[in-house]
Design an enzyme around this catalytic site. Structure first.
Site, PDB file in Angstrom:
ATOM      1  NE  ARG A 129      -3.903  -2.013   2.413  1.00  0.00           N
ATOM      2  CZ  ARG A 129      -4.381  -2.466   3.567  1.00  0.00           C
ATOM      3  NH1 ARG A 129      -4.052  -1.881   4.700  1.00  0.00           N
ATOM      4  NH2 ARG A 129      -5.177  -3.509   3.597  1.00  0.00           N
TER       5      ARG A 129
ATOM      6  NE  ARG B 287      -6.845   4.744   3.237  1.00  0.00           N
ATOM      7  CZ  ARG B 287      -7.538   4.004   4.094  1.00  0.00           C
ATOM      8  NH1 ARG B 287      -8.656   4.472   4.610  1.00  0.00           N
ATOM      9  NH2 ARG B 287      -7.107   2.810   4.436  1.00  0.00           N
TER      10      ARG B 287
ATOM     11  NE  ARG C 219     -10.325   7.819  -2.026  1.00  0.00           N
ATOM     12  CZ  ARG C 219     -11.616   8.043  -1.944  1.00  0.00           C
ATOM     13  NH1 ARG C 219     -12.241   8.709  -2.908  1.00  0.00           N
ATOM     14  NH2 ARG C 219     -12.321   7.613  -0.914  1.00  0.00           N
TER      15      ARG C 219
ATOM     16  CG  ASP D  67      -9.283  -2.986  -3.576  1.00  0.00           C
ATOM     17  OD1 ASP D  67      -8.808  -2.370  -2.596  1.00  0.00           O
ATOM     18  OD2 ASP D  67     -10.108  -3.908  -3.470  1.00  0.00           O
TER      19      ASP D  67
END
Length: 362
Positions: free
Chosen positions: A35, A39, A48, A84
């Site tokens: 990841r 974020r 986003r 994903d």
């Protein structure tokens, strides 16, 4: 023949990451972070604000941009395509939504023979063309840097967990009930998922990925016996299909310290190890005929630098420069992770391991 293309191929083949996958000597331990595009980065959060996760995944140009964000920010040794694990389920006919505050939700979960019969097994080139196109775009940017690209898929059991439960689940009662009580249904579902996952991985390699990772994020919820009897054959099937690509395969699961030899027997050139076990002990148990990846606790990135540095050094010292170690977290990097700690971690892995290796080979 294209000499320039041949030079790029040779340069990437000689990269630290791919050399470590092959258990060859390197000048410093390669590092990438699960990841790593996500974020915790301001660049990602700005995107986003304008796009949903699925919009970003399904727009190849955006997926390419997000994949490159950590490569531009840190001295990482590999990129992983921004995607994903769940869009393959959508391609099979399940209705997927990422709900704020809840995470992924499957609106038509699989609960019956009829549900399983309805699941499609389409070529990845049709169902997941957006990710394959993103891989092609990213390769155009990474080749000049000599950085390899990793493709990935969820493993059959983890995909089944979401498909049956309809989203996240604390105890996975529905998926385990089917696994334990309805073997014919379980086999039908897992066979389809194994083919979808394996062929998706294979298609990513054909699109340009240099290595492939099978994520089994929820497999640690199983007993070793259930894993061996009810899950391992399907993971093996997926990895056998992916293996036709001839690129390194990484097999990763969490909470697997009680079943690492079984994970290895399912397949993979590199076995991922989470932070719940000592990496040297895990490698000894798995066997040194495969490479290992791991295994810092992701929460360690929230610690003060002196503590984070000591924990990182401990992982590297335990491996002691043995060829075939890829430094990573024991699972994905967490939101709100301090970016400066990520940068310092990556640089320190190279610096400390280079010192270890130089002393070892002096």
């Amino acid at each position: 023949m294209n000499p320039a293309s041949d030079d790029v191929t040779a340069r990437i083949a000689a990269s630290r990451f791919l050399r470590a996958c092959r258990r060859e000597r390197v000048d410093a331990t390669p590092v990438w972070l699960m990841r790593q595009a996500g974020r915790y980065m301001a660049e990602y959060r700005k995107l986003r604000e304008r796009y949903s996760i699925l919009e970003m995944i399904k727009t190849p140009e955006l997926a390419c941009e997000v994949t490159l964000q950590p490569i531009q920010a840190f001295d990482l040794d590999a990129a992983i395509i921004f995607a994903d694990i769940l869009p393959p389920l959508e391609g099979m006919g399940l209705s997927l939504e990422f709900v704020k505050g809840e995470g992924p939700v499957i609106h038509n979960p699989v609960r019956s023979a009829a549900d399983i019969d309805r699941l499609r097994v389409l070529p990845a080139e049709d169902a997941l063309a957006f990710t394959l196109r993103a891989i092609e775009l990213v390769r155009g940017e990474l080749d000049a840097r000599g950085i390899p690209l990793i493709g990935f898929s969820g493993a059959p059991f983890t995909l089944a967990s979401y498909a049956i439960e309809g989203g996240g689940s604390k105890n996975r009662v529905a998926v385990k009930r089917m696994m334990m009580s309805e073997p014919a249904l379980w086999d039908a579902l897992m066979s389809k998922l194994a083919d979808v996952a394996g062929n998706y991985l294979l298609a990513q390699a054909r699109a340009g990925a240099h290595a492939l990772q099978l994520f089994d994020s929820w497999v640690g919820e199983l007993s070793p016996q259930d894993y061996e009897m009810r899950v391992l054959p399907y993971s093996r099937r997926a990895l056998e299909i992916a293996g036709r690509a001839g690129v390194p395969l990484i097999h990763f699961g969490t909470n697997t310290s009680g079943m690492l030899p079984l994970i290895k027997s399912a397949g993979g050139d590199v076995i991922g190890v989470d932070w719940r076990t000592d990496i040297a002990d895990a490698w000894q148990e798995i066997g040194h005929d495969v490479a290992v990846q791991g295994n810092l606790d992701p929460v360690a990135l929230f610690a003060e630098w002196d503590d984070l540095r000591a924990r990182t050094a401990h992982v590297l010292d335990r491996v002691a420069g043995r060829p075939g170690h890829i430094f990573n977290l024991g699972h994905g990097i967490l939101p709100e992770t301090p970016v400066d700690n990520v940068r310092r971690l990556v640089d320190f892995v190279h610096e400390h391991s280079r010192s270890l290796l130089s002393r070892k080979h002096a």
